[in-house]
Design a protein around this motif. Structure first.
Motif, PDB file in Angstrom:
ATOM      1  N   ALA A 132      -6.246   5.846  -0.200  1.00  0.00           N
ATOM      2  CA  ALA A 132      -6.225   5.749  -1.767  1.00  0.00           C
ATOM      3  C   ALA A 132      -5.611   4.320  -2.114  1.00  0.00           C
ATOM      4  CB  ALA A 132      -5.382   6.898  -2.117  1.00  0.00           C
ATOM      5  N   TYR A 133      -4.487   4.127  -1.683  1.00  0.00           N
ATOM      6  CA  TYR A 133      -3.808   2.748  -2.129  1.00  0.00           C
ATOM      7  C   TYR A 133      -4.715   1.515  -1.811  1.00  0.00           C
ATOM      8  CZ  TYR A 133      -0.667  -1.281  -2.225  1.00  0.00           C
ATOM      9  OH  TYR A 133      -0.175  -2.498  -2.647  1.00  0.00           O
ATOM     10  N   ALA A 134      -5.060   1.545  -0.340  1.00  0.00           N
ATOM     11  CA  ALA A 134      -6.005   0.260   0.017  1.00  0.00           C
ATOM     12  C   ALA A 134      -7.219   0.191  -0.550  1.00  0.00           C
ATOM     13  CB  ALA A 134      -6.233   0.661   1.552  1.00  0.00           C
ATOM     14  N   ARG A 135      -7.748   1.369  -1.002  1.00  0.00           N
ATOM     15  CA  ARG A 135      -9.032   1.220  -1.883  1.00  0.00           C
ATOM     16  C   ARG A 135      -8.863   0.722  -3.459  1.00  0.00           C
ATOM     17  NH1 ARG A 135     -13.252   2.749   1.382  1.00  0.00           N
ATOM     18  NH2 ARG A 135     -12.768   4.142   2.997  1.00  0.00           N
ATOM     19  N   SER A 136      -7.437   0.644  -3.681  1.00  0.00           N
ATOM     20  CA  SER A 136      -7.321   0.269  -5.309  1.00  0.00           C
ATOM     21  C   SER A 136      -6.845  -0.843  -5.373  1.00  0.00           C
ATOM     22  CB  SER A 136      -6.192   1.181  -5.523  1.00  0.00           C
ATOM     23  OG  SER A 136      -4.932   0.752  -5.001  1.00  0.00           O
ATOM     24  N   ILE A 137      -6.843  -1.973  -4.268  1.00  0.00           N
ATOM     25  CA  ILE A 137      -6.272  -3.283  -4.397  1.00  0.00           C
ATOM     26  C   ILE A 137      -7.430  -4.199  -3.970  1.00  0.00           C
ATOM     27  CG2 ILE A 137      -3.899  -2.453  -4.169  1.00  0.00           C
ATOM     28  CD1 ILE A 137      -4.282  -3.480  -1.330  1.00  0.00           C
ATOM     29  N   GLN A 138      -7.293  -5.420  -4.563  1.00  0.00           N
ATOM     30  CA  GLN A 138      -8.095  -6.431  -4.058  1.00  0.00           C
ATOM     31  C   GLN A 138      -7.853  -7.163  -2.560  1.00  0.00           C
ATOM     32  OE1 GLN A 138     -11.182  -7.408  -5.420  1.00  0.00           O
ATOM     33  NE2 GLN A 138     -10.767  -5.841  -7.072  1.00  0.00           N
ATOM     34  N   PRO A 139      -8.849  -7.523  -1.701  1.00  0.00           N
ATOM     35  CA  PRO A 139      -8.377  -8.038  -0.419  1.00  0.00           C
ATOM     36  C   PRO A 139      -7.523  -9.382  -0.776  1.00  0.00           C
ATOM     37  CG  PRO A 139     -10.736  -7.145  -0.319  1.00  0.00           C
ATOM     38  CD  PRO A 139     -10.123  -7.258  -1.876  1.00  0.00           C
ATOM     39  N   PHE A 140      -6.512  -9.676  -0.175  1.00  0.00           N
ATOM     40  CA  PHE A 140      -5.941 -10.755   0.145  1.00  0.00           C
ATOM     41  C   PHE A 140      -6.504 -11.907   1.008  1.00  0.00           C
ATOM     42  CE2 PHE A 140      -2.608  -7.331  -0.171  1.00  0.00           C
ATOM     43  CZ  PHE A 140      -2.625  -7.253  -1.238  1.00  0.00           C
TER      44      PHE A 140
ATOM     45  N   GLY B 278      -4.550   0.542   4.803  1.00  0.00           N
ATOM     46  CA  GLY B 278      -6.028   0.499   5.333  1.00  0.00           C
ATOM     47  C   GLY B 278      -6.897   1.485   4.533  1.00  0.00           C
ATOM     48  N   THR B 279      -8.254   1.023   4.657  1.00  0.00           N
ATOM     49  CA  THR B 279      -9.235   2.086   4.021  1.00  0.00           C
ATOM     50  C   THR B 279      -9.988   2.941   4.851  1.00  0.00           C
ATOM     51  OG1 THR B 279     -11.076   0.112   4.384  1.00  0.00           O
ATOM     52  CG2 THR B 279      -9.871  -0.031   2.207  1.00  0.00           C
ATOM     53  N   PHE B 280      -9.130   3.858   5.370  1.00  0.00           N
ATOM     54  CA  PHE B 280      -9.478   4.742   6.392  1.00  0.00           C
ATOM     55  C   PHE B 280     -10.547   5.619   5.983  1.00  0.00           C
ATOM     56  CE2 PHE B 280      -5.423   3.210   7.810  1.00  0.00           C
ATOM     57  CZ  PHE B 280      -5.524   2.883   9.136  1.00  0.00           C
ATOM     58  N   GLY B 281     -11.416   6.144   6.636  1.00  0.00           N
ATOM     59  CA  GLY B 281     -12.417   7.163   6.221  1.00  0.00           C
ATOM     60  C   GLY B 281     -11.921   8.548   6.524  1.00  0.00           C
ATOM     61  N   LYS B 282     -10.884   8.531   7.152  1.00  0.00           N
ATOM     62  CA  LYS B 282     -10.372  10.231   7.463  1.00  0.00           C
ATOM     63  C   LYS B 282      -8.932  10.306   7.079  1.00  0.00           C
ATOM     64  CE  LYS B 282     -11.719  13.353   9.145  1.00  0.00           C
ATOM     65  NZ  LYS B 282     -12.330  14.575   8.504  1.00  0.00           N
ATOM     66  N   SER B 283      -8.451  11.206   7.058  1.00  0.00           N
ATOM     67  CA  SER B 283      -6.723  11.793   6.657  1.00  0.00           C
ATOM     68  C   SER B 283      -6.096  12.059   7.988  1.00  0.00           C
ATOM     69  CB  SER B 283      -6.665  13.014   6.197  1.00  0.00           C
ATOM     70  OG  SER B 283      -7.246  14.055   6.717  1.00  0.00           O
ATOM     71  N   TYR B 284      -6.689  11.803   9.047  1.00  0.00           N
ATOM     72  CA  TYR B 284      -5.822  11.743  10.477  1.00  0.00           C
ATOM     73  C   TYR B 284      -5.414  10.359  10.703  1.00  0.00           C
ATOM     74  CZ  TYR B 284      -7.660  16.443  10.237  1.00  0.00           C
ATOM     75  OH  TYR B 284      -8.186  17.819   9.917  1.00  0.00           O
ATOM     76  N   VAL B 285      -4.384   9.963  10.160  1.00  0.00           N
ATOM     77  CA  VAL B 285      -3.878   8.836  10.524  1.00  0.00           C
ATOM     78  C   VAL B 285      -2.380   8.831  10.952  1.00  0.00           C
ATOM     79  CG1 VAL B 285      -3.122   6.556   9.575  1.00  0.00           C
ATOM     80  CG2 VAL B 285      -5.247   7.603   8.873  1.00  0.00           C
ATOM     81  N   PHE B 286      -2.050   8.349  12.067  1.00  0.00           N
ATOM     82  CA  PHE B 286      -0.930   8.428  12.925  1.00  0.00           C
ATOM     83  C   PHE B 286       0.141   6.958  12.557  1.00  0.00           C
ATOM     84  CE2 PHE B 286      -3.978  10.537  15.542  1.00  0.00           C
ATOM     85  CZ  PHE B 286      -4.002  11.754  14.823  1.00  0.00           C
TER      86      PHE B 286
END
Length: 572
Positions: free
Chosen positions: A394-402, A505-513
């Motif tokens: 959610a956060y990563a997709r809301s910001i412009q790449p640096f 990160g712009t992950f495609g899943k919610s299973y992030v560790f």
């Protein structure tokens, strides 16, 4: 209209202005919930039951659940002692159904929600609105938010009895509600809810409501207190005397704090901060702890606690907290006209509970092992501290790449080729992407040592060694030497300290560790980092940390190759 569940108000089938004699013709024998009976198929099994037959056939013919509240009759001998009224609770695989109205089942239902892991509550009620604290829509929405369940509340609409306020409430928002004390017209409401809200990425986290309040010192300078009654409970109040300020009021063990700023304090309106910590004894006995900021009915302080329906003073900023002794706290904000404040205008920012590593052992220096002992909760999902699911992208997709002035280079980690970019300054913003995964970091070092190099890496591919698994990984790590080709090598110590950091990160899943490892391959204590409400990993304590590696390790099972006897990318 496509409804799957229909909820009617308390006594909504036939009304409720009856005597014992006049109500009798409307009563039916209602068997216990464990009795396997479908009235539409066997209408005469329990005598004359036309209402249950009609409701059952409506549900059966239209493939819907119908929640209807009606009174029952039971045959008995005159010599038998009189039976007190009881509340009946039925359960289905998805729903807990309290079958008795009024306001009192909601406090009782806390136990049911926790013990039986209830996701949704159907609530027929004849709720008598009692301002300022017990108005139907504000209390119901607050209860759904705090208990983190769906609540479908159908209230009787009878303005002469101060009854109005029905709604459909989800854990994260009010879907729809109706509050109208001006007309006699009711309203049919329709909304879509998630059947299993705890499985959704938007499921709100549990909140430790007392954490902030216990960390601040009471604001007591020059404040006077006075008593006031709200629905038969004696509160302790203090008046808010300026356009802005900090105030504290305490009652027994509960201290309530407020910080606020008004646009302009009107001379004809008075606001007060109140606290109650005691046993409520009217229409049931419940121990309550309440913090409230409210408008008094007049400028006479003796009117604080009386019902009032309008307010013209506007608050630009406000915060309200209390030293509660329970995690079951129901937040509500009611605007002028008894309307609910939209969620976009406020938030609950109590500290998120810290889940912790109970004990661990890591020792590469000696041959001695270690026996470890710790106490764990046997059913963590039933605990109020159970963390919410996180939408990691959610956060990563809301910001412009640096990306300004950044160069990228490849590197291998355990046979997987990452894309890296070097962190070149004491502080900065960096982005690195591989395929669909873009990783972002914002950091600040105490001082960047010349003999240490750190990089940000991204991997979005199929891992093929010792099994085939599709992975998405974002990592910030220390290279073994200042040679960028060493960024794939093992390293055990770091001396550069990070004062601040975030990783997303712009992950495609919610299973992030998520993991943070410090120099010496030691786990970073949870008090030094957190998963933020904006869904990214970040530092939290301000203490400089010798970070060795931090990572968000994502697992995307849908992209796994087919397995023998399995569907494409799926485990059946």
């Amino acid at each position: 209209m496509g409804a799957h569940i229909i909820v009617t108000p308390e006594d909504g089938i036939y009304g409720w202005v009856f005597t014992r004699d006049t109500i009798y013709p409307y009563l039916e024998d209602i068997p216990a919930p464990e009795v396997n009976w479908i009235p539409c198929r066997g209408p005469k099994q329990f005598g004359n039951t036309p209402v249950q037959e009609r409701l059952s056939c409506l549900a059966k013919d239209n493939s819907v659940y119908i929640m209807a509240n009606i009174r029952a009759k039971k045959s008995c001998n005159a010599s038998e002692p009189q039976r007190p009224p009881t509340a009946v609770t039925s359960t289905t695989p998805m729903w807990c159904l309290p079958l008795r109205g009024g306001w009192w089942p909601l406090p009782s239902a806390v136990v049911l929600v926790v013990e039986f892991q209830v996701d949704s509550v159907l609530y027929p009620t004849a709720w008598y609105n009692t301002l300022p604290l017990l108005s139907a829509a504000p209390f119901h929405s607050a209860w759904a938010r705090a208990m983190r369940v769906n609540l479908l509340a159908a209230n009787t609409h009878n303005t002469s009895m101060h009854m109005t306020g029905s709604g459909i409430y989800a854990p994260e928002e009010v879907k729809v509600y109706h509050y109208d004390m001006e007309t006699s017209s009711g309203q049919l409401m329709l909304a879509e809810l998630k059947s299993r809200p705890p499985l959704e990425p938007t499921f709100p986290p549990a909140v430790d409501w007392s954490a902030y309040a216990r960390s601040v010192k009471p604001f007591t300078s020059g404040q006077s207190h006075f008593p006031g009654m709200i629905y038969f409970d004696e509160f302790t109040f203090t008046e808010l005397k300026g356009d802005a300020g900090n105030y504290t009021v305490c009652h027994k063990d509960l201290c309530c704090h407020i910080t606020y700023k008004m646009s302009e304090k009107r001379g004809d309106e008075v606001f007060a901060l109140g606290a109650f910590d005691g046993l409520h004894t009217v229409e049931g006995q419940y121990y309550l702890q309440i913090c409230t900021l409210l408008k008094c009915q007049t400028t006479d302080l003796r009117s604080c606690g009386e019902p009032v329906g309008s307010a013209f003073t506007k608050f630009e900023e406000f915060s309200l907290s209390g030293t509660f002794g329970t995690s079951y706290v129901f937040p509500q904000i009611v605007l002028s006209g008894s309307q609910l404040a939209p969620e976009r205008h406020y938030e609950g920012v109590g500290s998120m509970p810290r889940k912790e590593v109970k004990v661990y052992h890591y020792d590469m220096e000696t041959s001695g092992g270690q026996l470890m002992l710790a106490e764990l909760k046997s059913r963590p999902r039933l605990e109020p501290t159970y963390p919410a699911a996180v939408d990691w992208s959610a956060y990563a997709r809301s910001i412009q790449p640096f990306t300004s002035g950044q160069s990228h280079f490849p590197g291998m980690i355990y046979f997987d080729e990452f894309t890296f970019t070097e962190l070149k300054g004491d502080a900065g913003n960096y982005t690195v992407c591989q395929k669909d995964l873009c990783c972002h970091t914002i950091y600040k070092m105490s001082e960047k040592r010349g003999d240490e190099v750190f990089t940000l890496g991204s991997f979005d591919r199929l891992h093929t060694v010792e099994g085939q698994y599709y992975l998405q990984i974002c990592t910030l790590l220390k290279c073994q030497t200042t040679d960028l080709r060493s960024c794939e090598e093992l390293v055990g110590s770091a001396f550069t300290k990070f004062e601040e950091f975030s990783l997303s990160g712009t992950f495609g899943k919610s299973y992030v560790f998520p993991q943070v490892v410090l120099s010496g391959s030691q786990l970073a204590p949870e008090r030094h980092y957190e998963v933020s409400r904006d869904r990214y990993l970040r530092s939290r304590s301000g203490v400089p940390l010798p970070v060795l590696v931090m990572a968000l390790y994502g697992r995307v099972s849908e992209k796994d190759p087919p397995r023998l006897g399995k569907g494409l990318g799926k485990l059946q």
